[in-house]
Design an enzyme around this catalytic site. Structure first.
Site, PDB file in Angstrom:
ATOM      1  N   ALA A  80       6.607 -11.971  10.753  1.00 35.56           N
ATOM      2  CA  ALA A  80       5.858 -10.870  10.959  1.00 35.56           C
ATOM      3  C   ALA A  80       4.874 -10.819   9.812  1.00 35.56           C
ATOM      4  O   ALA A  80       3.853  -9.875  10.004  1.00 35.56           O
ATOM      5  CB  ALA A  80       6.409  -9.708  11.466  1.00 35.56           C
ATOM      6  N   GLY A 169       9.206 -13.935   6.121  1.00 37.49           N
ATOM      7  CA  GLY A 169       8.496 -12.800   5.093  1.00 37.49           C
ATOM      8  C   GLY A 169       9.269 -12.082   3.872  1.00 37.49           C
ATOM      9  O   GLY A 169      10.265 -12.696   3.841  1.00 37.49           O
ATOM     10  N   ASP A 217       5.442 -12.743  -8.669  1.00 41.10           N
ATOM     11  CA  ASP A 217       6.599 -12.492  -7.842  1.00 41.10           C
ATOM     12  C   ASP A 217       7.924 -12.457  -8.074  1.00 41.10           C
ATOM     13  O   ASP A 217       8.842 -11.568  -7.260  1.00 41.10           O
ATOM     14  CB  ASP A 217       6.773 -13.802  -6.485  1.00 41.10           C
ATOM     15  CG  ASP A 217       5.359 -14.056  -5.576  1.00 41.10           C
ATOM     16  OD1 ASP A 217       4.335 -13.197  -6.062  1.00 41.10           O
ATOM     17  OD2 ASP A 217       5.279 -14.661  -4.830  1.00 41.10           O
ATOM     18  N   GLU A 223       3.048  -9.174  -4.380  1.00 41.83           N
ATOM     19  CA  GLU A 223       3.161 -10.728  -4.345  1.00 41.83           C
ATOM     20  C   GLU A 223       2.067 -11.518  -3.775  1.00 41.83           C
ATOM     21  O   GLU A 223       2.323 -12.063  -2.932  1.00 41.83           O
ATOM     22  CB  GLU A 223       4.655 -10.991  -3.581  1.00 41.83           C
ATOM     23  CG  GLU A 223       5.687  -9.928  -4.250  1.00 41.83           C
ATOM     24  CD  GLU A 223       7.147 -10.358  -3.489  1.00 41.83           C
ATOM     25  OE1 GLU A 223       7.176 -11.393  -2.813  1.00 41.83           O
ATOM     26  OE2 GLU A 223       8.194  -9.581  -3.694  1.00 41.83           O
ATOM     27  N   THR A 225      -0.743 -14.450  -5.535  1.00 45.32           N
ATOM     28  CA  THR A 225      -1.001 -15.184  -6.796  1.00 45.32           C
ATOM     29  C   THR A 225      -2.191 -14.597  -7.576  1.00 45.32           C
ATOM     30  O   THR A 225      -1.942 -14.659  -8.979  1.00 45.32           O
ATOM     31  CB  THR A 225      -1.529 -16.668  -6.399  1.00 45.32           C
ATOM     32  OG1 THR A 225      -0.498 -17.222  -5.698  1.00 45.32           O
ATOM     33  CG2 THR A 225      -1.880 -17.548  -7.437  1.00 45.32           C
ATOM     34  N   ARG A 233      -3.251 -11.905 -17.425  1.00 45.80           N
ATOM     35  CA  ARG A 233      -4.417 -11.800 -18.410  1.00 45.80           C
ATOM     36  C   ARG A 233      -4.351 -10.393 -19.415  1.00 45.80           C
ATOM     37  O   ARG A 233      -4.512 -10.395 -20.386  1.00 45.80           O
ATOM     38  CB  ARG A 233      -5.641 -11.801 -17.830  1.00 45.80           C
ATOM     39  CG  ARG A 233      -6.197 -13.179 -17.043  1.00 45.80           C
ATOM     40  CD  ARG A 233      -7.418 -13.050 -15.969  1.00 45.80           C
ATOM     41  NE  ARG A 233      -7.992 -14.359 -15.869  1.00 45.80           N
ATOM     42  CZ  ARG A 233      -8.702 -14.554 -14.952  1.00 45.80           C
ATOM     43  NH1 ARG A 233      -9.194 -13.778 -14.185  1.00 45.80           N
ATOM     44  NH2 ARG A 233      -9.173 -15.967 -14.697  1.00 45.80           N
ATOM     45  N   LYS A 313     -12.695  -0.575   9.867  1.00 44.01           N
ATOM     46  CA  LYS A 313     -12.327   1.023   9.451  1.00 44.01           C
ATOM     47  C   LYS A 313     -12.376   1.262   7.966  1.00 44.01           C
ATOM     48  O   LYS A 313     -12.244   0.450   7.079  1.00 44.01           O
ATOM     49  CB  LYS A 313     -10.920   1.168   9.841  1.00 44.01           C
ATOM     50  CG  LYS A 313     -10.382   2.448   9.526  1.00 44.01           C
ATOM     51  CD  LYS A 313      -8.842   2.728  10.002  1.00 44.01           C
ATOM     52  CE  LYS A 313      -8.698   3.011  11.451  1.00 44.01           C
ATOM     53  NZ  LYS A 313      -7.169   3.195  11.900  1.00 44.01           N
ATOM     54  N   HIS A 360     -29.213  -7.444   7.259  1.00 45.51           N
ATOM     55  CA  HIS A 360     -29.334  -7.639   8.546  1.00 45.51           C
ATOM     56  C   HIS A 360     -29.943  -9.016   8.789  1.00 45.51           C
ATOM     57  O   HIS A 360     -30.782  -9.455   8.412  1.00 45.51           O
ATOM     58  CB  HIS A 360     -30.165  -6.424   9.393  1.00 45.51           C
ATOM     59  CG  HIS A 360     -30.341  -6.715  10.940  1.00 45.51           C
ATOM     60  ND1 HIS A 360     -29.169  -6.325  11.865  1.00 45.51           N
ATOM     61  CD2 HIS A 360     -31.172  -7.106  11.795  1.00 45.51           C
ATOM     62  CE1 HIS A 360     -29.515  -6.388  12.934  1.00 45.51           C
ATOM     63  NE2 HIS A 360     -30.842  -6.892  12.949  1.00 45.51           N
TER      64      HIS A 360
END
Length: 398
Positions: A80, A169, A217, A223, A225, A233, A313, A360
């Site tokens: 998911a 996941g 990670d 998690e 890259t 850095r 949104k 636009h």
């Protein structure tokens, strides 16, 4: 790359000997010890399959996806999260019959509901078959034609799959994703790990051992890259720059823009509407939304209902309506989110967005024209206010 920077590559399996020493065993069995004043752990993570009959034998991970030589007629994608919806979209677009198996009600449950539900509708419109409330995969076996039969914990069965792709996941309380820590022998140097095998670090990427650091990670924070690169850095600045302003350099894990390369694409930054309400209270949150068919589809021979939708949104909070969340589903979401992420990190308000002239015709102009004009508080988060037609700030000169 590394060579130009003077970095020496040492390849093999690595274990800690003590807090300053690691042992590397190369492919030919040769062992060498390497000692350093400081050591950084950045070994990442890997997919791990859930338990179940035939799952290890008959399923592939996202790594296996890139090793496929033929397009499967029928593909079952389990998961998911980012990888599941991305690869389900790729396979569906290429012509496979795709079944997406989710444990609960829909994919991307941690995303803003408007975006998650919007993607769900678009996947169904595109022909992906979504299996909901399954509890995951119980077993995978082969039939007489060597195709897979996938039995779900809900009792549902999917027959005739050519490929079963496990991309379940990084959900809590599962082991579908594991940080690469088990084989490092961290007990030899005393680095503390969490019950889920993540290296425990503070906000500066420090472990409990003074000279050992960790990021990416393997720490289980954000998690992604680019997030690991950003953390690296800041850590390098703090340890090696010698500048006073870098003494407390650290990466920020707030307002991290991210993209899901689903079909259509998702771009998001900041808090979802439910998280903003949880943090600030419902009365302190104002939400602006927009739904439309991208102009790209204007010449398509389809009804408005059939055209893919773009959803947007803005989540704003407080008396100044500071923008605390931007969420976009639709064409171009990946490209537009980087710029709006910069604005959010600088504390932009709804009025700051309104002050920017719209480009636009683009989809992104919706984000600077939402709501009734003039109804937002005229407050700015900028160092130099852009409101009321004010000129931009001037650079400082030497």
């Amino acid at each position: 790359g590394f060579e130009n920077a003077g970095v020496e590559g040492v390849f093999g399996e690595c274990v800690f000997v003590d807090e300053h020493t690691v042992k590397v065993t190369s492919g030919d069995g040769k062992e060498t010890n390497h000692t350093a004043e400081r050591i950084l752990i950045a070994t990442g993570g890997r997919p791990v399959f859930p338990p179940g009959e035939g799952i290890d034998e008959h399923c592939i991970s996202s790594d296996g996806f890139f090793e496929m030589e033929e397009l499967p007629d029928v593909a079952v994608v389990v998961g998911a999260g980012y990888i599941a919806v991305e690869l389900a979209g790729v396979l569906n677009s290429l012509g496979s019959e795709v079944h997406l198996v989710v444990r609960k009600g829909r994919a991307l449950r941690d995303f803003d509901p408007m975006i998650g539900e919007g993607l769900d509708a678009e996947m169904i419109r595109a022909g992906i078959q979504v299996h909901r409330h399954t509890g995951g995969v119980a077993k995978v076996i082969r039939d007489s034609e060597r195709r897979k039969i996938v039995t779900l914990h809900s009792g549902d069965v999917i027959y005739g799959a050519d490929v079963v792709l496990m991309a379940a996941g990084r959900e809590p309380n599962t082991t579908e994703w594991a940080p690469n820590t088990e084989d490092l022998h961290l007990e030899s140097c005393g680095v503390r790990i969490s019950p889920k095998k993540y290296v425990v670090v503070d906000e500066y990427q420090n472990t409990n051992v003074d000279n050992i650091f960790a990021l990416g990670d393997v720490c289980g924070e954000v998690e992604l890259t680019p997030m690991a690169i950003a953390a690296g850095r800041r850590l390098a600045d703090r340890l090696f720059s010698g500048r006073r302003e870098d003494e407390f350099a650290k990466v920020s894990y707030e307002y991290v823009p991210t993209v899901v390369f689903s079909h259509p694409t998702i771009g998001t930054c900041g808090l979802t509407e439910p998280k903003a309400i949880e943090k600030y209270g419902k009365d302190n949150v104002r939400v602006y939304t927009s739904k439309f068919a991208n102009l790209h589809y204007g010449i398509f021979d389809a009804t408005p209902e059939e055209k893919p939708k773009t959803l947007m949104k803005l989540v704003c909070a407080g008396l100044d309506e500071q923008v605390v969340g931007i969420h976009v589903l639709g064409m171009g979401a990946d490209e537009m989110m980087q710029g709006f992420g910069v604005a959010m990190k600088m504390g932009c308000t709804k009025a700051d967005l309104d002050s920017c002239c719209a480009i636009h015709p683009t989809a992104s102009e919706e984000l600077v024209t939402m709501g009734a004009w003039g109804t937002s508080p005229q407050s700015t988060g900028a160092r130099v206010s852009p409101l009321g037609g004010a000129p931009p700030g001037e650079p400082r000169l030497s």
